[in-house]
Motif scaffolding. Structure first.
Motif, PDB file in Angstrom:
ATOM      1  N   ILE A  26       0.857  -1.197   0.000  1.00 17.36           N
ATOM      2  CA  ILE A  26       0.000   0.000   0.000  1.00 17.36           C
ATOM      3  C   ILE A  26       0.888   1.239   0.000  1.00 17.36           C
ATOM      4  CG2 ILE A  26      -1.655   1.338   1.344  1.00 17.36           C
ATOM      5  CD1 ILE A  26      -2.879  -1.244   2.287  1.00 17.36           C
ATOM      6  N   ALA A  27       0.729   2.027  -1.042  1.00 15.85           N
ATOM      7  CA  ALA A  27       1.522   3.247  -1.157  1.00 15.85           C
ATOM      8  C   ALA A  27       0.753   4.420  -0.577  1.00 15.85           C
ATOM      9  CB  ALA A  27       1.858   3.503  -2.616  1.00 15.85           C
ATOM     10  N   VAL A  28       1.432   5.168   0.250  1.00  9.92           N
ATOM     11  CA  VAL A  28       0.806   6.361   0.830  1.00  9.92           C
ATOM     12  C   VAL A  28       0.929   7.492  -0.186  1.00  9.92           C
ATOM     13  CG1 VAL A  28       0.869   7.999   2.739  1.00  9.92           C
ATOM     14  CG2 VAL A  28       1.392   5.592   3.144  1.00  9.92           C
ATOM     15  N   PRO A  29      -0.194   8.122  -0.573  1.00  2.00           N
ATOM     16  CA  PRO A  29      -0.140   9.176  -1.602  1.00  2.00           C
ATOM     17  C   PRO A  29       0.594  10.434  -1.127  1.00  2.00           C
ATOM     18  CG  PRO A  29      -2.341   8.996  -0.707  1.00  2.00           C
ATOM     19  CD  PRO A  29      -1.564   7.864  -0.124  1.00  2.00           C
ATOM     20  N   SER A  31      -0.333  13.380  -1.403  1.00  2.00           N
ATOM     21  CA  SER A  31      -1.224  14.437  -0.893  1.00  2.00           C
ATOM     22  C   SER A  31      -1.317  14.457   0.632  1.00  2.00           C
ATOM     23  CB  SER A  31      -2.625  14.254  -1.474  1.00  2.00           C
ATOM     24  OG  SER A  31      -3.136  12.984  -1.098  1.00  2.00           O
ATOM     25  N   VAL A  32      -0.919  13.350   1.265  1.00  2.00           N
ATOM     26  CA  VAL A  32      -0.985  13.349   2.733  1.00  2.00           C
ATOM     27  C   VAL A  32       0.385  13.599   3.364  1.00  2.00           C
ATOM     28  CG1 VAL A  32      -3.031  11.872   2.838  1.00  2.00           C
ATOM     29  CG2 VAL A  32      -0.753  10.843   2.880  1.00  2.00           C
ATOM     30  N   ASN A  33       1.340  13.968   2.557  1.00  6.52           N
ATOM     31  CA  ASN A  33       2.647  14.324   3.115  1.00  6.52           C
ATOM     32  C   ASN A  33       2.553  15.647   3.879  1.00  6.52           C
ATOM     33  OD1 ASN A  33       3.801  12.061   2.046  1.00  6.52           O
ATOM     34  ND2 ASN A  33       4.779  13.104   0.304  1.00  6.52           N
TER      35      ASN A  33
END
Lengths: 229, 176
Positions: A26-29, A31-33
């Motif tokens: 699961i890759a964290v997008p 946009s939530v950085n």
């Protein structure tokens, strides 16, 4: 460890293992950085609590405003009462009656008007009396220009006013003799009417004339009516 | 994973860089929690982004700096409950297959092994509360006591719900 706890742990380990196997990819997008989201913080409005007035001061202001309203209302009512008092001193002399402004000048209010006010009698200007002939000695009979009428209207007994204006001696003497039936002010004629009996006509006429001259009252301002009894 | 307590203190003083630093330490866990609970990446991203802003605004009220992680997960939990309510209102009813379908399409799970599809299918058939409890426990590793604090429920309720949910999920996975 109980069977319940043991079973629970087994199930948890089983599910956890499954999740571990599927969560790896699961890759964290982006946009939530934090670097992206930090820009949103600039749009966060400042805390309003800094500029808010403390509750206790708001309460104090409310109480102060309420007091101001009450004091203002009391002052207004008091002012109205004073005005009403002044209005009650409306002069009834001819010279002062021409303007309401004179009502505020207590010094200009004649003595008769104050007396009438004290006895709570209704005073009014009788227009027909304004055309009455001027007395010989106006200063001596200042209120002859007006009919002071008690409650009840024309023709009522005005013994009090008569006594006040013609002199106690005159009427007291006449009444003492039992020869004066009544004395009143005629609104239509603008004169004092002294009603006497025929029996004592001559003597009472003489006495009234003497006293009237002594008091400086013109004969135009009174009228003797003889009644047979 | 431990959170830098000194950075939490500086974040409480309003330091954005420090807050960003500690957020980066919990970001992956937050996103997975949101993704598994909400079932699609769009809502998960929105929920995490809202949590970031809300946490920064409220971090000065955080008393125990060591509790930062459970505190920010609690914020996300509340956010997701609202979001789930919105989804239900929007769709009127929740179609589990659609819910799962979104999730599968977004993450391309269907191209992965069938094991992943089965696990996510079982998760999607749990209720919202059950799903949150299972993810917090099985994925994030929280104890029932911590989960109870995050979701605002009694610990006994969390324990019984977790127990039933795990049994239910295991049966569904084993059946396939």
């Amino acid at each position: 460890m109980t069977d319940f706890e043991q079973g629970n742990n087994d199930n948890l380990e089983f599910i956890r293992a499954k999740f571990d196997s599927i969560s790896e990819n699961i890759a964290v997008p982006q946009s939530v950085n934090a670097s992206c989201l930090a820009q949103k913080l600039n749009a966060v409005p400042p805390q309003l609590t800094v500029t808010k007035t403390p509750v206790k001061w708001r309460r104090f202001a409310g109480v102060a405003a309420a007091l101001a309203v009450i004091i203002g209302a009391a002052a207004y009512v008091n002012m109205g009462t004073l005005t009403a008092k002044n209005a009650g001193a409306v002069p009834i002399s001819a010279n002062d009656a021409v303007g309401a402004v004179a009502a505020f000048d207590e010094a200009s209010a004649p003595k008769e008007a104050q007396q009438a006010d004290a006895k709570q009698e209704k005073a009014r200007i009788a227009p027909e009396n304004e055309a009455a002939p001027a007395p010989a000695n106006a200063d001596a009979v200042p209120n002859m220009m007006y009919a002071i009428e008690p409650e009840g209207g024309e023709g009522e007994l005005c013994q009090f006013d008569f006594l006040q204006n013609f002199g106690d001696e005159l009427v007291a003497a006449a009444f003492a003799d039992g020869k004066v039936l009544k004395a009143y002010i005629s609104e239509t004629e603008g004169t004092f009417i002294i009603n006497i009996t025929k029996a004592g006509e001559e003597s009472i006429r003489k006495k009234i004339k003497e006293l009237a001259e002594e008091k400086g009252i013109s004969s135009d301002w009174y009228k003797i009516v003889v009644t047979d009894s | 994973m431990t959170v830098d307590l000194q950075a939490v203190s500086m974040a409480k003083a309003g330091n954005v860089e420090s807050f960003s630093l500690i957020y980066e330490q919990v970001k992956d866990g937050l996103y997975k929690y949101a993704l598994y609970t909400l079932g699609n990446s769009h809502d998960a991203e929105d929920a995490v982004a809202d949590t970031f802003v809300e946490a920064f605004k409220g971090i000065s009220n955080l008393r125990d700096e060591a509790a930062f992680k459970s505190w920010i997960f609690r914020i996300l939990s509340v956010r997701m409950k609202r979001k789930i309510s919105d989804i239900i209102r929007r769709k009127n009813t929740v179609n589990i297959d659609d819910f799962l379908g979104d999730f599968v399409a977004e993450t391309d799970i269907e191209r992965e092994t069938s094991d992943k599809v089965v696990v996510l299918g079982a998760l999607g058939r749990l209720s919202n509360d059950e799903r949150m409890i299972v993810v917090l426990s099985a994925v994030q590793g929280y104890t029932t006591k911590e989960i109870a604090e995050m979701l605002g429920c009694p610990q006994g309720t969390i324990s019984s719900k977790l127990h039933r949910s795990l049994i239910k999920m295991r049966k569904m996975i084993e059946v396939g």
